[in-house]
Scaffold this motif. Structure first.
Motif, PDB file in Angstrom:
ATOM      1  N   ASN A  94       0.735  -1.047   0.100  1.00 10.47           N
ATOM      2  CA  ASN A  94      -0.217   0.097   0.021  1.00 10.47           C
ATOM      3  C   ASN A  94       0.645   1.210  -0.020  1.00 10.47           C
ATOM      4  N   ARG A  95       2.114   1.137   0.057  1.00 12.02           N
ATOM      5  CA  ARG A  95       3.089   2.289   0.148  1.00 12.02           C
ATOM      6  C   ARG A  95       4.178   1.949  -0.331  1.00 12.02           C
ATOM      7  N   ALA A  96       5.176   3.154  -0.390  1.00  8.83           N
ATOM      8  CA  ALA A  96       6.615   2.864  -0.749  1.00  8.83           C
ATOM      9  C   ALA A  96       7.208   1.841   0.281  1.00  8.83           C
ATOM     10  N   VAL A  97       8.125   1.039  -0.137  1.00  9.51           N
ATOM     11  CA  VAL A  97       8.921   0.269   0.771  1.00  9.51           C
ATOM     12  C   VAL A  97      10.332  -0.525   0.274  1.00  9.51           C
ATOM     13  N   ASN A  98      10.830  -0.624   1.026  1.00 13.32           N
ATOM     14  CA  ASN A  98      12.122  -1.285   0.859  1.00 13.32           C
ATOM     15  C   ASN A  98      11.937  -2.926   0.761  1.00 13.32           C
ATOM     16  N   SER A 129      -4.276   5.534  -7.983  1.00 11.86           N
ATOM     17  CA  SER A 129      -5.117   6.794  -8.354  1.00 11.86           C
ATOM     18  C   SER A 129      -6.240   6.410  -7.428  1.00 11.86           C
ATOM     19  N   GLY A 130      -6.561   7.139  -6.397  1.00  8.97           N
ATOM     20  CA  GLY A 130      -7.641   6.894  -5.500  1.00  8.97           C
ATOM     21  C   GLY A 130      -7.338   5.467  -4.955  1.00  8.97           C
ATOM     22  N   ASP A 131      -8.376   4.690  -5.000  1.00  4.37           N
ATOM     23  CA  ASP A 131      -8.639   3.477  -4.337  1.00  4.37           C
ATOM     24  C   ASP A 131      -8.118   2.234  -5.551  1.00  4.37           C
ATOM     25  N   ARG A 132      -7.947   3.017  -6.812  1.00  6.71           N
ATOM     26  CA  ARG A 132      -7.484   1.810  -7.722  1.00  6.71           C
ATOM     27  C   ARG A 132      -5.824   1.872  -7.852  1.00  6.71           C
ATOM     28  N   LYS A 133      -5.545   0.575  -7.895  1.00  8.14           N
ATOM     29  CA  LYS A 133      -3.952   0.237  -7.907  1.00  8.14           C
ATOM     30  C   LYS A 133      -4.100  -0.241  -9.393  1.00  8.14           C
ATOM     31  N   TYR A 134      -2.575  -0.042 -10.145  1.00  7.13           N
ATOM     32  CA  TYR A 134      -2.417  -0.612 -11.358  1.00  7.13           C
ATOM     33  C   TYR A 134      -1.450  -1.452 -11.640  1.00  7.13           C
ATOM     34  N   ILE A 166      -2.172   7.262 -15.731  1.00  2.19           N
ATOM     35  CA  ILE A 166      -2.716   5.937 -16.122  1.00  2.19           C
ATOM     36  C   ILE A 166      -4.378   6.056 -16.005  1.00  2.19           C
ATOM     37  N   GLU A 167      -4.691   6.553 -14.732  1.00  4.22           N
ATOM     38  CA  GLU A 167      -6.340   6.541 -14.802  1.00  4.22           C
ATOM     39  C   GLU A 167      -6.972   7.223 -15.709  1.00  4.22           C
ATOM     40  N   ARG A 168      -6.399   8.728 -16.122  1.00  4.70           N
ATOM     41  CA  ARG A 168      -6.896   9.422 -17.147  1.00  4.70           C
ATOM     42  C   ARG A 168      -6.969   8.775 -18.370  1.00  4.70           C
ATOM     43  N   MET A 169      -5.922   8.154 -18.573  1.00  4.53           N
ATOM     44  CA  MET A 169      -5.735   7.514 -20.070  1.00  4.53           C
ATOM     45  C   MET A 169      -6.452   6.316 -20.298  1.00  4.53           C
ATOM     46  N   ARG A 170      -6.595   5.468 -19.138  1.00  3.14           N
ATOM     47  CA  ARG A 170      -7.488   4.315 -19.028  1.00  3.14           C
ATOM     48  C   ARG A 170      -8.920   4.811 -19.300  1.00  3.14           C
ATOM     49  N   LEU A 171      -9.349   5.829 -18.715  1.00  7.43           N
ATOM     50  CA  LEU A 171     -10.937   6.483 -18.880  1.00  7.43           C
ATOM     51  C   LEU A 171     -10.889   6.770 -20.170  1.00  7.43           C
ATOM     52  N   TYR A 172     -10.115   7.675 -20.696  1.00  8.71           N
ATOM     53  CA  TYR A 172     -10.113   7.910 -22.135  1.00  8.71           C
ATOM     54  C   TYR A 172     -10.357   6.667 -22.964  1.00  8.71           C
TER      55      TYR A 172
END
Length: 597
Positions: A94-98, A129-134, A166-172
C-alpha cells in the motif's frame, strides 16, 4: 544547474508531470523517459514499471536494466513471480517500501543469465489513483540495499503522478472502446432485426447437431434447410420455438460484428443450464449440453440478475468439463456472462462471451454485453409474438376450411347418400337385381367418401384435443369402430407442437390397427416425464411382418419422420401380449434424444 536539491526535485517533478500530461498516450517510450528523469534525480541507475492484473502482469517500461534481466528478450521481466507482485495482488503493498532482495535478480544469478551489475535490492511503490491500483514502480542501484524515507517519499510522489496519468488514459481508452462497442452493437441490432423482419429467422434451419464448418475466407457457415414434404405444411415452423431458430443466426452475427473469439447462447430451465449454440473461431456448434446451475453459481447469478458477471476461464470448471467447450475455453483468459431476460413464461437465457486478452474485461465490455443480452431478449420476444400471430392466423384458416368442407362437400356427400337410398327404395319394387346392385354400390361409395371426408376434417381441426391427447385418440378410435383403453401417467404439460405430432402419429397407428391388426381393441398409453413424452399404441392382433417395421410403408415413414422432426424417435415392435406396439418418444425441451442401441 540548480544548486538547491529541493528546488531540483520540484523542477524534476514538474518535468515528469508535464511529460505524463502529453496527449500521445502512456507509451513505453514516455514511461521510459519518466524513469530516466526519476533515476537522474534520485541518483539511482535502473528502474522498471509493472502493470499487474489478477492473473497476469506485464513489464510496461524499463530503463537501464542490468544484462541479467535483459536475457532471452527480457524473459526475467515477463515470467515468474516475485515479492512485489505477490504483495500487490494480496493487498499488502500500500505504500513505498524497501525490498530486502530482488527475486528476479536471484533467479538470474542462479541460472547464470548474465551480469547483475551489483544490483541485489530494489525499492517498490504501488501505482495508484484513489482506491484503484494498477501496478508497481521499482528502482535500484548497484550496492544499494536501503532507501531512506525521503527517497521513498519522492518515489511515492512520482508513482501518484504515474497512477493519475494511467487513470486518465484508461478512462479515455474506455470511453473510446465503449463508443466503438456500442457502434458495433447498433450495426448488429439492425442486421439481426432486418434478418428477422425479412423472414430469415423462420426460413433458415440449423443443420445436424454436429459442427458446421466455416465458409472459405473465414465467413461463418450458413445455416442449411430441411426438405419438407408439401403435405406437411406446418413441419418447418413446428420443429422449434422461434428463439431456438434464431440462436444460430444470432451467434453467427455476434461473431461477425464483435472481436470476441467465443460466444454462446444458453437457456435456463429450472435448475439446469443448457448450452444451445456456440460460436468459436468462425464455427458454429449445436451442443445441447446440460449443466446443473448448482455447479456454476456465478452463471446462476448472471442468469437470475440484471447485471453481467466476469470469471477467469480457468475457474469455469463446470463449463470446461463439457467436450464441446473444453477445447476453446483453454484458449481464453476471461468469460463474461449477461442475462437474456424474458417477459413471458419462458425461462431467462444467458449470453456468454470469452476474451483472449490477459486483462480483465472492463465496465465498457460489461455494459455492451448487458445491452446485447437485452436486445436479444427483445428480438426473441418479438419473434415469439410474430410466431404466435402466424399460428393464430393458420389455425383460424384451418377452422374456416374445416367449416367450408363441412358446409359444402360433406353436406353434398350426405345428400348423395340419402338420394341413393331413396332410389333404392323406389327401384326395389320393379327394378332388376343389377340396377339394385349398382345403386347399392353408389350408396356404399358415398358412405365411404363421407367417412373419409370426416376423417380429413378431424385432422384439420382435431375435435376433442382440448380435452387431452389420450381422450382425443380414444374418440378417434371409436369413430373407426375400435374399443380404446387409455392410460395417462405423469403431470407434465405437452407443448402444442409435441401434442399435434403425437396426435397425428396416434391417428396413423389406430388406422393401422383397424386395417391390419384383425382385432377391434387397442390400448393408448401416454407417459409424461420431466423432459420427454412417450405415446404407446398397442394391440393384440396379428402382429407386424418381419422387416416391415424397418422397411416401412408411407404411413410408417411419415410417423417416424414426425417423431424425428422434433428430435425424437419411433419404435415398432411386437407387443408383450401379442400383436404390435408403436411407441413414439419426443423431447419436451429443445435437444434431441440419444438414439437407442
Amino acid at each position: 544547474m540548480i544548486a538547491d536539491p529541493r528546488i531540483q526535485k520540484l523542477v524534476t517533478l514538474k518535468t515528469i508531470a508535464e511529460m505524463l500530461n502529453q496527449s500521445g498516450g502512456l507509451t513505453p517510450e514516455l514511461l521510459s523517459g519518466v524513469l530516466e528523469k526519476l533515476l537522474a534525480l534520485s541518483g539511482l541507475t535502473s528502474g522498471w514499471i509493472l502493470f499487474i492484473e489478477e492473473t497476469a502482469f506485464e513489464c510496461a517500461s524499463d530503463f537501464a536494466l542490468p544484462p541479467a534481466l535483459m536475457a532471452f528478450d527480457k524473459a526475467p521481466m515477463r515470467c515468474g513471480s516475485c515479492w512485489c507482485v505477490d504483495r500487490f495482488r494480496d493487498g499488502r503493498l500500500n505504500r513505498a517500501v524497501n525490498i530486502l532482495n530482488c527475486k528476479r535478480i536471484e533467479d538470474a544469478e542462479e541460472n547464470d543469465w548474465g551480469d547483475t551489475q551489483g544490483i541485489t535490492h530494489h525499492a517498490t511503490v504501488p501505482l495508484r489513483s484513489g482506491d484503484r491500483k494498477y501496478g508497481v514502480l521499482n528502482v535500484a542501484a548497484p550496492g544499494k540495499v536501503h532507501f531512506n524515507d525521503e527517497e521513498l517519499a519522492l518515489l511515492e510522489g512520482v508513482a501518484y503522478q504515474i497512477g493519475g496519468a494511467i487513470e486518465r488514459m484508461r478512462l479515455y481508452a474506455a470511453e473510446q472502446q465503449r463508443a466503438a462497442l456500442f457502434a458495433k452493437l447498433g450495426v448488429f441490432s439492425r442486421t439481426l432485426s432486418a434478418a428477422v423482419a425479412t423472414g430469415r429467422g423462420d426460413d433458415e434451419r440449423p443443420p445436424s447437431r454436429d459442427l458446421s464448418a466455416a465458409a472459405p475466407g473465414g465467413a461463418p457457415a450458413s445455416v442449411s434447410g430441411r426438405a419438407v414434404d408439401a403435405a406437411d405444411s406446418t413441419a418447418d415452423e413446428d420443429l422449434e420455438d422461434p428463439p431456438c431458430r434464431l440462436y444460430p443466426q444470432a451467434a453467427v452475427l455476434i461473431g461477425e460484428h464483435f472481436e470476441w473469439p467465443f460466444a454462446a447462447l444458453l437457456t435456463t430451465e429450472g435448475e439446469t443450464l443448457t448450452v444451445r449454440t456456440v460460436y468459436a473461431n468462425g464455427r458454429v456448434t449445436y451442443a445441447d449440453a446440460a449443466i446443473p446451475l448448482a455447479d456454476a453459481p456465478w452463471l446462476r447469478e448472471a442468469a437470475q440478475g440484471r447485471a453481467h458477471s466476469v470469471k477467469p476461464a480457468e475457474d469455469a470448471a463446470a463449463l470446461g468439463a463439457l467436450p464441446e467447450l473444453g477445447g476453446i475455453l483453454s484458449e481464453l483468459h476471461y468469460l463474461l456472462a449477461a442475462p437474456i431476460p424474458s417477459g413471458s413464461a419462458r425461462d431467462a437465457g444467458l449470453l456468454l462471451v470469452g476474451d483472449k486478452h490477459g486483462r480483465k474485461p472492463d465496465c465498457a465490455q460489461g455494459e455492451v454485453v448487458e445491452a446485447l443480452g437485452e436486445h436479444l431478449a427483445v428480438v426473441f420476444e418479438g419473434a415469439e409474438l410474430e410466431y404466435n400471430r402466424r399460428e393464430l392466423a393458420r389455425l383460424t384458416e384451418r377452422n374456416r376450411l374445416a367449416r367450408d368442407l363441412h358446409d359444402s362437400v360433406s353436406q353434398m356427400l350426405f345428400s348423395l347418400s340419402m338420394t341413393a337410398k331413396g332410389v333404392e327404395s323406389l327401384l326395389g319394387r320393379e327394378a332388376t337385381a343389377e340396377a339394385l346392385a349398382s345403386v347399392r354400390d353408389m350408396q356404399s361409395l358415398a358412405q365411404h367418401a363421407l367417412r373419409e371426408m370426416r376423417a380429413l376434417i378431424m385432422q384439420l381441426r382435431p375435435a376433442g384435443l382440448e380435452a387431452g391427447l389420450a381422450t382425443a385418440l380414444a374418440a378417434y378410435g371409436a369413430k373407426l369402430g375400435l374399443h380404446i383403453t387409455t392410460r395417462v401417467t405423469g403431470l407434465s404439460t405437452l407443448p402444442r407442437t409435441a401434442e399435434e405430432a403425437l396426435w397425428r402419429i396416434g391417428q396413423e397407428a389406430l388406422n393401422n390397427v383397424r386395417k391390419h391388426a384383425g382385432c377391434a381393441e387397442a390400448e393408448v398409453h401416454l407417459q409424461l416425464l420431466a423432459d420427454t413424452a412417450v405415446l404407446r399404441v398397442s394391440d393384440r392382433g396379428a402382429g407386424i411382418a418381419s422387416g416391415a417395421a424397418k422397411d416401412g410403408s408411407l404411413g410408417l415413414s411419415t410417423m417416424r419422420e414426425r417423431a424425428q422432426a422434433l428430435g425424437g424417435r419411433l419404435t415398432i415392435a411386437p407387443s408383450p401380449g401379442g400383436g404390435t406396439a408403436v411407441e413414439a418418444t419426443v423431447p419436451l425441451r429443445h435437444g434431441p434424444l440419444s438414439p437407442r442401441s
